[in-house]
Write an enzyme that holds these catalytic residues in place. Structure first.
Site, short mmCIF file in Angstrom:
data_model
loop_
_atom_site.label_atom_id
_atom_site.label_comp_id
_atom_site.label_asym_id
_atom_site.label_seq_id
_atom_site.Cartn_x
_atom_site.Cartn_y
_atom_site.Cartn_z
N HIS A 72 -6.58 10.15 1.22
CA HIS A 72 -6.64 9.30 0.08
C HIS A 72 -7.83 8.40 0.44
O HIS A 72 -7.88 7.62 1.30
CB HIS A 72 -5.28 8.79 -0.40
CG HIS A 72 -4.50 9.58 -1.20
ND1 HIS A 72 -3.35 8.94 -1.79
CD2 HIS A 72 -4.37 10.90 -0.96
CE1 HIS A 72 -2.69 9.91 -2.37
NE2 HIS A 72 -3.30 11.17 -1.82
N TYR A 201 0.10 1.19 -7.60
CA TYR A 201 1.09 0.27 -7.37
C TYR A 201 0.93 -0.82 -8.89
O TYR A 201 -0.14 -1.00 -9.33
CB TYR A 201 0.63 -0.78 -6.35
CG TYR A 201 0.59 -0.11 -5.05
CD1 TYR A 201 1.74 -0.75 -4.13
CD2 TYR A 201 0.00 0.70 -4.38
CE1 TYR A 201 2.03 -0.11 -2.93
CE2 TYR A 201 0.01 1.40 -3.26
CZ TYR A 201 1.09 0.75 -2.38
OH TYR A 201 1.26 1.23 -1.35
N PRO A 293 8.19 -2.12 2.07
CA PRO A 293 7.50 -1.00 2.06
C PRO A 293 6.36 -1.17 1.31
O PRO A 293 5.27 -0.34 1.13
CB PRO A 293 8.40 0.17 1.58
CG PRO A 293 9.39 -0.72 0.80
CD PRO A 293 9.62 -1.86 1.44
N LYS A 297 3.43 0.05 5.79
CA LYS A 297 3.07 -0.49 7.20
C LYS A 297 4.33 -0.16 8.07
O LYS A 297 4.21 -0.07 9.34
CB LYS A 297 3.15 -1.96 7.10
CG LYS A 297 1.59 -2.40 6.65
CD LYS A 297 0.39 -1.97 7.54
CE LYS A 297 -0.76 -2.13 6.75
NZ LYS A 297 -1.64 -0.75 6.45
N TYR A 391 -5.06 -2.11 4.38
CA TYR A 391 -4.37 -0.87 4.11
C TYR A 391 -4.69 0.18 5.19
O TYR A 391 -3.82 1.10 5.45
CB TYR A 391 -4.59 -0.64 2.65
CG TYR A 391 -3.66 0.15 2.00
CD1 TYR A 391 -2.39 -0.21 1.30
CD2 TYR A 391 -3.43 1.65 1.91
CE1 TYR A 391 -1.67 0.77 0.81
CE2 TYR A 391 -2.95 2.49 1.35
CZ TYR A 391 -1.70 1.84 0.64
OH TYR A 391 -0.65 2.86 0.23
#
Length: 401
Positions: A72, A201, A293, A297, A391
């Protein structure tokens, strides 16, 4: 029995550590409380930082991950009906993440360990670390009705939040930090095509949602729910109906639904234990820290612990430098706290805390602050770069000379 490194726990962190050590000729034995099938039944997240993916390659267990894992380059954050893409690759100089389920990673590592003839005791009961502050630690345990003692040089506690390893550190020596969030994540796994090619998200007045995936044909979705909710309260139809309300409209209209393969509710908490080392016992992964979550991580922080301990053990045995073990806790904790802060920050920005007071401010003020925070970071290239760099994962820290 004797070995060089005794590992408690055959989850992904224990298995990965064992595989990496074996590659360097360091003997290790793993003790696991439950069966291998039970370990594989744990449904967990599957976003791998680039550093973790590279570590799997170094362990020689990346063939299926590289063939089947989804690379991704970015992900979306949706708020107030708008989607903003976080261009991971463009904002970090080419770094990406790999979408590959934790169950798959664990299975690959299990098969590799079996193929290499490395020893694992499943259903090992009453595992107890002994003499960890001496130069001759050991583990006692029960296996198939008989008592055993495993003598070793070092012990890696990869046995999770409820394991024995952290409890071995005396209460007066360890400090534990915790924040429990006032909601959980209801997760649903289904054999349906993902709602989008990348993760989404969603910040919504009804609560947070996440559209994730395991493959091109298997999806994983999450809804923020009250802690009082039970899985039985949520039929599949109710889950899909609520998810559609929280997803961006264009995504919701094309969402493919289907029967759930698994549903569960996970509470959210931030937790850190200091130190992560006591004598010759090292805490790895969930044994020392838990993250919500939201920042993806949890598994990745476990991998960075493994990377640090692997480097230390390699130096101990190849360079005869046992003093370097004192570096473990400080190095690991620096990355742990960074990951904890990022996950806490993302959780605060994206979830709906409703009328609950947060810290020293009322709910309405907190919401205004978090709305402004999210708007700034999504609206600024530098802000999006901060999210992207965290990220994909910060570089692993090297040992000092």
């Amino acid at each position: 029995m004797k070995t060089q490194v005794a590992i408690i726990g055959a989850g992904p962190s224990g298995l990965l550590l064992g595989q990496l050590l074996a590659k360097q000729g360091i003997d290790n034995i793993i003790l696991e409380r439950v069966t291998g099938d039970y370990v594989l039944g744990r449904i967990r997240a599957g976003i791998l930082e680039q550093g973790f993916a590279d570590l799997v390659r170094e362990a020689g267990v990346a063939e299926r991950m590289d063939a089947e894992g989804e690379v991704h380059d970015g992900f979306d954050i949706a708020s107030e009906g708008k989607r903003v893409r976080i261009d991971l690759k463009g904002l970090t100089g080419g770094k990406t993440v790999v979408c590959y389920g934790q169950v798959e990673i664990t299975q690959d590592l299990m098969l590799a360990r079996e193929a290499a003839g490395l020893q694992t005791f499943y259903e090992a009961n009453d595992v107890q670390p002994q003499d960890v502050k001496t130069d001759a630690p050991s583990l006692t345990f029960e296996y198939q009705g008989e008592s055993y003692r495993l003598e070793c040089d070092y012990i890696a506690g990869c046995d999770g939040f409820h394991g024995v390893s952290r409890q071995t550190i005396p209460e007066e020596v360890r400090t534990e930090y915790e924040r429990v969030y006032p909601f959980g994540w209801l997760g649903l796994l289904s054999d349906t095509p993902p709602a989008h090619s990348e993760l989404i998200y969603c910040k919504h007045e009804r609560g947070f949602a996440l559209a994730s995936m395991r493959s091109e044909t298997r999806s994983r979705y999450y809804l923020q729910v009250p802690l009082a909710d039970k899985v039985e309260d949520w039929s599949d139809d109710a889950f899909w109906a609520e998810l559609k309300k929280r997803l961006p409209q264009d995504i919701a209209e094309n969402l493919v639904t289907g029967p759930s393969l698994e549903k569960s509710i996970a509470p959210l908490r931030s937790f850190v234990c200091e130190p992560m080392q006591y004598g010759r016992l090292f805490l790895v992964g969930d044994a020392a820290h838990i993250v919500p979550p939201t920042g993806a991580k949890g598994l990745n922080l476990a991998a960075s612990d493994v990377a640090t301990l692997y480097k230390i053990m390699t130096r101990v045995y190849q360079q005869n430098d046992p003093d370097c073990i004192s570096q473990y806790s400080d190095i690991a904790l620096r990355r742990v706290w960074n990951g904890e802060r990022f996950s806490w920050w993302m959780s605060n920005m994206l979830h709906n805390f409703g009328q609950m007071e947060t810290g020293d401010m009322d709910a309405a003020t907190f919401k205004r602050f978090m709305d402004s925070e999210l708007g700034y970071f999504l609206g600024s290239e530098n802000g999006r770069r901060v999210i992207a760099e965290q990220y994909v994962g910060l570089p692993y820290e090297e040992l000092t000379d």
